[in-house]
Design a protein around this motif. Structure first.
Motif, PDB file in Angstrom:
ATOM      1  N   PHE A  43       0.830  -1.212   0.000  1.00  0.00           N
ATOM      2  CA  PHE A  43       0.000   0.000   0.000  1.00  0.00           C
ATOM      3  C   PHE A  43       0.861   1.258   0.000  1.00  0.00           C
ATOM      4  CE2 PHE A  43      -2.164   3.396   2.368  1.00  0.00           C
ATOM      5  CZ  PHE A  43      -3.307   3.559   1.607  1.00  0.00           C
ATOM      6  N   THR A  44       1.751   1.369   0.962  1.00  0.00           N
ATOM      7  CA  THR A  44       2.546   2.582   1.120  1.00  0.00           C
ATOM      8  C   THR A  44       3.371   2.899  -0.127  1.00  0.00           C
ATOM      9  OG1 THR A  44       2.586   2.374   3.511  1.00  0.00           O
ATOM     10  CG2 THR A  44       4.372   3.654   2.524  1.00  0.00           C
ATOM     11  N   HIS A  45       3.877   1.882  -0.805  1.00  0.00           N
ATOM     12  CA  HIS A  45       4.703   2.105  -1.998  1.00  0.00           C
ATOM     13  C   HIS A  45       3.933   1.894  -3.302  1.00  0.00           C
ATOM     14  CE1 HIS A  45       7.728   1.203   1.219  1.00  0.00           C
ATOM     15  NE2 HIS A  45       8.093   2.396   0.802  1.00  0.00           N
ATOM     16  N   GLN A  46       2.606   1.747  -3.182  1.00  0.00           N
ATOM     17  CA  GLN A  46       1.730   1.600  -4.345  1.00  0.00           C
ATOM     18  C   GLN A  46       2.195   0.493  -5.295  1.00  0.00           C
ATOM     19  OE1 GLN A  46       0.443   5.520  -5.969  1.00  0.00           O
ATOM     20  NE2 GLN A  46       1.910   6.333  -4.476  1.00  0.00           N
ATOM     21  N   ASP A  47       2.579  -0.621  -4.729  1.00  0.00           N
ATOM     22  CA  ASP A  47       3.062  -1.757  -5.513  1.00  0.00           C
ATOM     23  C   ASP A  47       1.880  -2.684  -5.814  1.00  0.00           C
ATOM     24  OD1 ASP A  47       4.597  -3.679  -6.719  1.00  0.00           O
ATOM     25  OD2 ASP A  47       5.883  -4.063  -4.985  1.00  0.00           O
ATOM     26  N   TRP A  48       0.944  -2.191  -6.645  1.00  0.00           N
ATOM     27  CA  TRP A  48      -0.346  -2.843  -6.851  1.00  0.00           C
ATOM     28  C   TRP A  48      -0.238  -4.242  -7.442  1.00  0.00           C
ATOM     29  CZ3 TRP A  48      -2.354  -0.162  -3.507  1.00  0.00           C
ATOM     30  CH2 TRP A  48      -2.305   1.229  -3.477  1.00  0.00           C
ATOM     31  N   ASP A  49       0.827  -4.539  -8.178  1.00  0.00           N
ATOM     32  CA  ASP A  49       0.994  -5.887  -8.732  1.00  0.00           C
ATOM     33  C   ASP A  49       1.116  -6.949  -7.636  1.00  0.00           C
ATOM     34  OD1 ASP A  49       0.897  -4.878 -11.304  1.00  0.00           O
ATOM     35  OD2 ASP A  49       3.075  -4.746 -11.503  1.00  0.00           O
ATOM     36  N   ARG A  50       1.526  -6.542  -6.447  1.00  0.00           N
ATOM     37  CA  ARG A  50       1.699  -7.490  -5.336  1.00  0.00           C
ATOM     38  C   ARG A  50       0.435  -7.667  -4.496  1.00  0.00           C
ATOM     39  NH1 ARG A  50       6.541  -5.485  -2.027  1.00  0.00           N
ATOM     40  NH2 ARG A  50       5.954  -7.242  -0.724  1.00  0.00           N
ATOM     41  N   LEU A  51      -0.621  -6.916  -4.801  1.00  0.00           N
ATOM     42  CA  LEU A  51      -1.841  -7.009  -3.998  1.00  0.00           C
ATOM     43  C   LEU A  51      -2.462  -8.407  -4.063  1.00  0.00           C
ATOM     44  CD1 LEU A  51      -3.261  -4.879  -2.214  1.00  0.00           C
ATOM     45  CD2 LEU A  51      -4.982  -4.711  -4.005  1.00  0.00           C
ATOM     46  N   GLN A  52      -2.232  -9.109  -5.140  1.00  0.00           N
ATOM     47  CA  GLN A  52      -2.772 -10.469  -5.290  1.00  0.00           C
ATOM     48  C   GLN A  52      -2.186 -11.452  -4.280  1.00  0.00           C
ATOM     49  OE1 GLN A  52      -1.675 -11.217  -9.290  1.00  0.00           O
ATOM     50  NE2 GLN A  52       0.491 -11.447  -8.824  1.00  0.00           N
ATOM     51  N   HIS A  53      -1.076 -11.093  -3.646  1.00  0.00           N
ATOM     52  CA  HIS A  53      -0.480 -11.969  -2.632  1.00  0.00           C
ATOM     53  C   HIS A  53      -1.264 -11.942  -1.327  1.00  0.00           C
ATOM     54  CE1 HIS A  53       2.946 -12.746  -5.185  1.00  0.00           C
ATOM     55  NE2 HIS A  53       3.159 -11.447  -5.315  1.00  0.00           N
ATOM     56  N   SER A  54      -2.091 -10.911  -1.149  1.00  0.00           N
ATOM     57  CA  SER A  54      -2.865 -10.803   0.081  1.00  0.00           C
ATOM     58  C   SER A  54      -4.371 -10.736  -0.157  1.00  0.00           C
ATOM     59  CB  SER A  54      -2.435  -9.549   0.856  1.00  0.00           C
ATOM     60  OG  SER A  54      -2.593  -8.392   0.066  1.00  0.00           O
ATOM     61  N   HIS A  55      -4.799 -10.542  -1.395  1.00  0.00           N
ATOM     62  CA  HIS A  55      -6.221 -10.371  -1.707  1.00  0.00           C
ATOM     63  C   HIS A  55      -6.677 -11.398  -2.749  1.00  0.00           C
ATOM     64  CE1 HIS A  55      -5.462  -6.509   0.155  1.00  0.00           C
ATOM     65  NE2 HIS A  55      -6.749  -6.205   0.091  1.00  0.00           N
ATOM     66  N   ALA A  56      -7.864 -11.954  -2.531  1.00  0.00           N
ATOM     67  CA  ALA A  56      -8.470 -12.861  -3.514  1.00  0.00           C
ATOM     68  C   ALA A  56      -8.876 -12.060  -4.754  1.00  0.00           C
ATOM     69  CB  ALA A  56      -9.696 -13.534  -2.909  1.00  0.00           C
ATOM     70  N   GLN A  57      -8.937 -12.710  -5.892  1.00  0.00           N
ATOM     71  CA  GLN A  57      -9.343 -12.042  -7.134  1.00  0.00           C
ATOM     72  C   GLN A  57     -10.750 -11.470  -7.024  1.00  0.00           C
ATOM     73  OE1 GLN A  57      -7.598 -11.335 -10.063  1.00  0.00           O
ATOM     74  NE2 GLN A  57      -5.893 -11.918  -8.733  1.00  0.00           N
ATOM     75  N   ASP A  58     -11.630 -12.148  -6.268  1.00  0.00           N
ATOM     76  CA  ASP A  58     -13.024 -11.703  -6.138  1.00  0.00           C
ATOM     77  C   ASP A  58     -13.302 -11.077  -4.760  1.00  0.00           C
ATOM     78  OD1 ASP A  58     -12.782 -14.040  -4.686  1.00  0.00           O
ATOM     79  OD2 ASP A  58     -14.667 -14.901  -5.396  1.00  0.00           O
ATOM     80  N   ILE A  59     -12.294 -10.446  -4.181  1.00  0.00           N
ATOM     81  CA  ILE A  59     -12.431  -9.863  -2.840  1.00  0.00           C
ATOM     82  C   ILE A  59     -13.617  -8.898  -2.764  1.00  0.00           C
ATOM     83  CG2 ILE A  59     -10.798  -7.987  -3.302  1.00  0.00           C
ATOM     84  CD1 ILE A  59     -10.000  -8.461  -0.215  1.00  0.00           C
ATOM     85  N   ILE A  60     -14.306  -8.971  -1.636  1.00  0.00           N
ATOM     86  CA  ILE A  60     -15.388  -8.026  -1.334  1.00  0.00           C
ATOM     87  C   ILE A  60     -14.825  -7.033  -0.325  1.00  0.00           C
ATOM     88  CG2 ILE A  60     -17.677  -7.753  -0.320  1.00  0.00           C
ATOM     89  CD1 ILE A  60     -18.163 -10.722  -1.207  1.00  0.00           C
ATOM     90  N   VAL A  61     -14.940  -5.726  -0.636  1.00  0.00           N
ATOM     91  CA  VAL A  61     -14.406  -4.678   0.236  1.00  0.00           C
ATOM     92  C   VAL A  61     -15.547  -3.757   0.661  1.00  0.00           C
ATOM     93  CG1 VAL A  61     -12.744  -2.795   0.485  1.00  0.00           C
ATOM     94  CG2 VAL A  61     -12.164  -4.791  -0.921  1.00  0.00           C
ATOM     95  N   HIS A  62     -15.667  -3.550   1.971  1.00  0.00           N
ATOM     96  CA  HIS A  62     -16.658  -2.650   2.555  1.00  0.00           C
ATOM     97  C   HIS A  62     -15.915  -1.387   2.997  1.00  0.00           C
ATOM     98  CE1 HIS A  62     -19.445  -6.110   2.829  1.00  0.00           C
ATOM     99  NE2 HIS A  62     -18.330  -6.785   3.085  1.00  0.00           N
ATOM    100  N   TRP A  63     -16.260  -0.243   2.415  1.00  0.00           N
ATOM    101  CA  TRP A  63     -15.563   1.023   2.649  1.00  0.00           C
ATOM    102  C   TRP A  63     -16.240   1.837   3.748  1.00  0.00           C
ATOM    103  CZ3 TRP A  63     -11.024   2.610   0.444  1.00  0.00           C
ATOM    104  CH2 TRP A  63     -10.509   1.783  -0.561  1.00  0.00           C
ATOM    105  N   PRO A  64     -15.487   2.751   4.388  1.00  0.00           N
ATOM    106  CA  PRO A  64     -16.050   3.555   5.474  1.00  0.00           C
ATOM    107  C   PRO A  64     -17.254   4.407   5.071  1.00  0.00           C
ATOM    108  CG  PRO A  64     -13.670   3.719   5.494  1.00  0.00           C
ATOM    109  CD  PRO A  64     -14.051   2.984   4.233  1.00  0.00           C
ATOM    110  N   ASP A  65     -17.347   4.780   3.792  1.00  0.00           N
ATOM    111  CA  ASP A  65     -18.475   5.614   3.352  1.00  0.00           C
ATOM    112  C   ASP A  65     -19.719   4.785   3.050  1.00  0.00           C
ATOM    113  OD1 ASP A  65     -17.900   4.394   0.920  1.00  0.00           O
ATOM    114  OD2 ASP A  65     -17.414   6.249  -0.122  1.00  0.00           O
ATOM    115  N   GLY A  66     -19.622   3.462   3.230  1.00  0.00           N
ATOM    116  CA  GLY A  66     -20.786   2.597   3.049  1.00  0.00           C
ATOM    117  C   GLY A  66     -20.840   1.862   1.722  1.00  0.00           C
ATOM    118  N   HIS A  67     -20.007   2.237   0.754  1.00  0.00           N
ATOM    119  CA  HIS A  67     -20.075   1.506  -0.510  1.00  0.00           C
ATOM    120  C   HIS A  67     -19.276   0.206  -0.416  1.00  0.00           C
ATOM    121  CE1 HIS A  67     -16.088   3.113  -1.803  1.00  0.00           C
ATOM    122  NE2 HIS A  67     -16.140   2.229  -2.792  1.00  0.00           N
ATOM    123  N   GLN A  68     -19.641  -0.718  -1.275  1.00  0.00           N
ATOM    124  CA  GLN A  68     -19.013  -2.040  -1.293  1.00  0.00           C
ATOM    125  C   GLN A  68     -18.568  -2.341  -2.714  1.00  0.00           C
ATOM    126  OE1 GLN A  68     -21.294  -5.292   0.529  1.00  0.00           O
ATOM    127  NE2 GLN A  68     -20.880  -6.497  -1.294  1.00  0.00           N
TER     128      GLN A  68
END
Length: 186
Positions: free
Chosen positions: A61-86
């Motif tokens: 996150f801090t270094h914006q290395d988005w290609d590595r996000l798949q190492h911690s997140h599923a391809q179909d991840i569901i994310v619930h944001w603080p403003d209420g959107h999903q």
């Protein structure tokens, strides 16, 4: 003095009776060694998830290395944001994360003062910091000019893990405090 050991038959009968009466759950019918082993495996799994999450925030996150996000997140991840959107899907999640850096390119998370978990769940408190130094794009194509103000937010991420990656993520922070800190609300 030797303490008598109950027979296997009497122990099994007693556990069965307790289970029937609802006084204990099914785990009580396993041996102490099996329960200890199960507990140690769960603790090791939670520790692995928390270590992965540290890497996610401090490096990816801090270094914006988005290609590595798949190492911690599923391809179909569901994310619930603080403003209420999903959202659903790693590509949508990456787009949302990238948008945070457009107006505050120095956004970072460098500390997790609270980290805990149980089973497939973890909860991590982090401190997200940054400075509103670039125009903030709005959905209508206009933008808000930068205020130069910094923000420092306590945030919490509650995650459900499956097969070694996050399947669902709940993000919490105080949006009113965020807007006040960057100079967009009173």
């Amino acid at each position: 003095m030797k303490i008598p050991t109950p027979s296997r038959k009497s122990t099994t009968a007693l556990r069965t009776a307790w289970l029937t009466l609802g006084l204990v759950g099914p785990l009580a019918c396993t041996s102490a060694e099996e329960e200890l082993e199960r507990y140690q495996q769960e603790e090791a799994q939670v520790d692995t998830h928390l270590t992965t999450f540290d890497t996610l925030d401090f490096d990816v996150f801090t270094h914006q290395d988005w290609d590595r996000l798949q190492h911690s997140h599923a391809q179909d991840i569901i994310v619930h944001w603080p403003d209420g959107h999903q959202t659903q899907g790693i590509d949508v999640h990456i787009a949302d994360l990238k948008a945070m850096f457009v107006y505050a390119p120095d956004t970072r998370i460098e500390v997790h003062p609270i980290r805990m978990g149980s089973g497939e769940w973890t909860s991590v408190v982090g401190i997200m910091e940054g400075t509103f130094t670039q125009p903030m794009p709005l959905p209508d194509g206009s933008s808000i000019p930068p205020t130069g103000k910094s923000f420092k937010l306590i945030m919490n991420t509650v995650s459900r893990w499956k097969d070694g990656v996050m399947a669902e993520e709940y993000l919490f922070w105080d949006n009113q405090s965020y807007m006040q800190q960057i100079g967009l609300a009173q």
